[in-house]
Design a protein around this motif. Structure first.
Motif, PDB file in Angstrom:
ATOM      1  N   ARG A  65       1.223  -1.131   0.091  1.00  0.00           N
ATOM      2  CA  ARG A  65       0.441  -0.065  -0.228  1.00  0.00           C
ATOM      3  C   ARG A  65       1.199   1.500   0.086  1.00  0.00           C
ATOM      4  N   SER A  66       1.979   1.005   0.441  1.00  0.00           N
ATOM      5  CA  SER A  66       2.837   2.129   0.871  1.00  0.00           C
ATOM      6  C   SER A  66       3.945   2.563   0.495  1.00  0.00           C
ATOM      7  N   LEU A  67       5.099   2.898   0.177  1.00  0.00           N
ATOM      8  CA  LEU A  67       6.564   3.033   0.436  1.00  0.00           C
ATOM      9  C   LEU A  67       7.781   2.441   1.541  1.00  0.00           C
ATOM     10  N   GLN A  68       6.837   2.791   2.355  1.00  0.00           N
ATOM     11  CA  GLN A  68       7.380   2.416   3.673  1.00  0.00           C
ATOM     12  C   GLN A  68       6.651   0.765   4.150  1.00  0.00           C
ATOM     13  N   ALA A  69       5.231   0.139   3.499  1.00  0.00           N
ATOM     14  CA  ALA A  69       4.844  -1.109   3.795  1.00  0.00           C
ATOM     15  C   ALA A  69       6.015  -1.555   3.205  1.00  0.00           C
ATOM     16  N   ILE A  70       5.983  -1.564   1.450  1.00  0.00           N
ATOM     17  CA  ILE A  70       7.208  -2.207   0.487  1.00  0.00           C
ATOM     18  C   ILE A  70       8.209  -2.082   1.686  1.00  0.00           C
ATOM     19  N   HIS A  71       9.381  -1.260   1.372  1.00  0.00           N
ATOM     20  CA  HIS A  71      10.149  -1.302   2.611  1.00  0.00           C
ATOM     21  C   HIS A  71      10.230  -2.623   3.976  1.00  0.00           C
ATOM     22  N   ASP A  72       8.880  -2.346   5.017  1.00  0.00           N
ATOM     23  CA  ASP A  72       9.249  -3.386   5.680  1.00  0.00           C
ATOM     24  C   ASP A  72       9.319  -4.710   5.591  1.00  0.00           C
ATOM     25  N   ASN A  73       8.050  -4.738   4.074  1.00  0.00           N
ATOM     26  CA  ASN A  73       7.988  -6.216   3.793  1.00  0.00           C
ATOM     27  C   ASN A  73       8.724  -6.859   3.228  1.00  0.00           C
ATOM     28  N   PHE A  74       9.427  -6.369   2.324  1.00  0.00           N
ATOM     29  CA  PHE A  74      10.137  -7.130   1.100  1.00  0.00           C
ATOM     30  C   PHE A  74      11.822  -6.117   1.192  1.00  0.00           C
ATOM     31  N   LEU A  75      11.817  -5.354   1.439  1.00  0.00           N
ATOM     32  CA  LEU A  75      13.345  -4.534   1.439  1.00  0.00           C
ATOM     33  C   LEU A  75      14.400  -4.210   2.763  1.00  0.00           C
ATOM     34  N   SER A  76      13.756  -4.153   3.880  1.00  0.00           N
ATOM     35  CA  SER A  76      14.335  -3.723   5.105  1.00  0.00           C
ATOM     36  C   SER A  76      14.867  -5.140   5.396  1.00  0.00           C
TER      37      SER A  76
END
Length: 87
Positions: A65-76
């Motif tokens: 849903r958001s860049l933050q969610a993408i980061h937290d769920n996939f890229l962090s």
């Protein structure tokens, strides 16, 4: 976070040239930054970035849903979708 998200924001801006700065908490789906036609292409981009196929159970729309969610769920580095490297 910005470095990890650069390929994602570049892809989003290429598909939405009228889009300026994308706030980390902007709902990308509600604001049609990611639409149904581009969603699978976006999944392929994420798979390339994380280095593996994303199982169907990871395709919950709220995880994108958001860049933050993408980061937290996939890229962090601590994301559940990031393979853990063992020495």
């Amino acid at each position: 976070m910005e470095d990890a998200l650069k390929p994602v924001t570049d892809w989003l801006r290429a598909r939405n040239p009228e889009t300026g700065v994308i706030p980390a908490d902007l709902d990308l789906i509600e604001n049609r930054i990611i639409d149904s036609l581009g969603f699978m292409e976006f999944i392929l981009l994420l798979e390339d970035l994380v280095g593996r196929e994303l199982p169907l159970e990871e395709l919950d729309v709220d995880r994108f849903r958001s860049l933050q969610a993408i980061h937290d769920n996939f890229l962090s580095p601590s994301a559940p979708s990031v393979p853990k490297h063992t020495p």
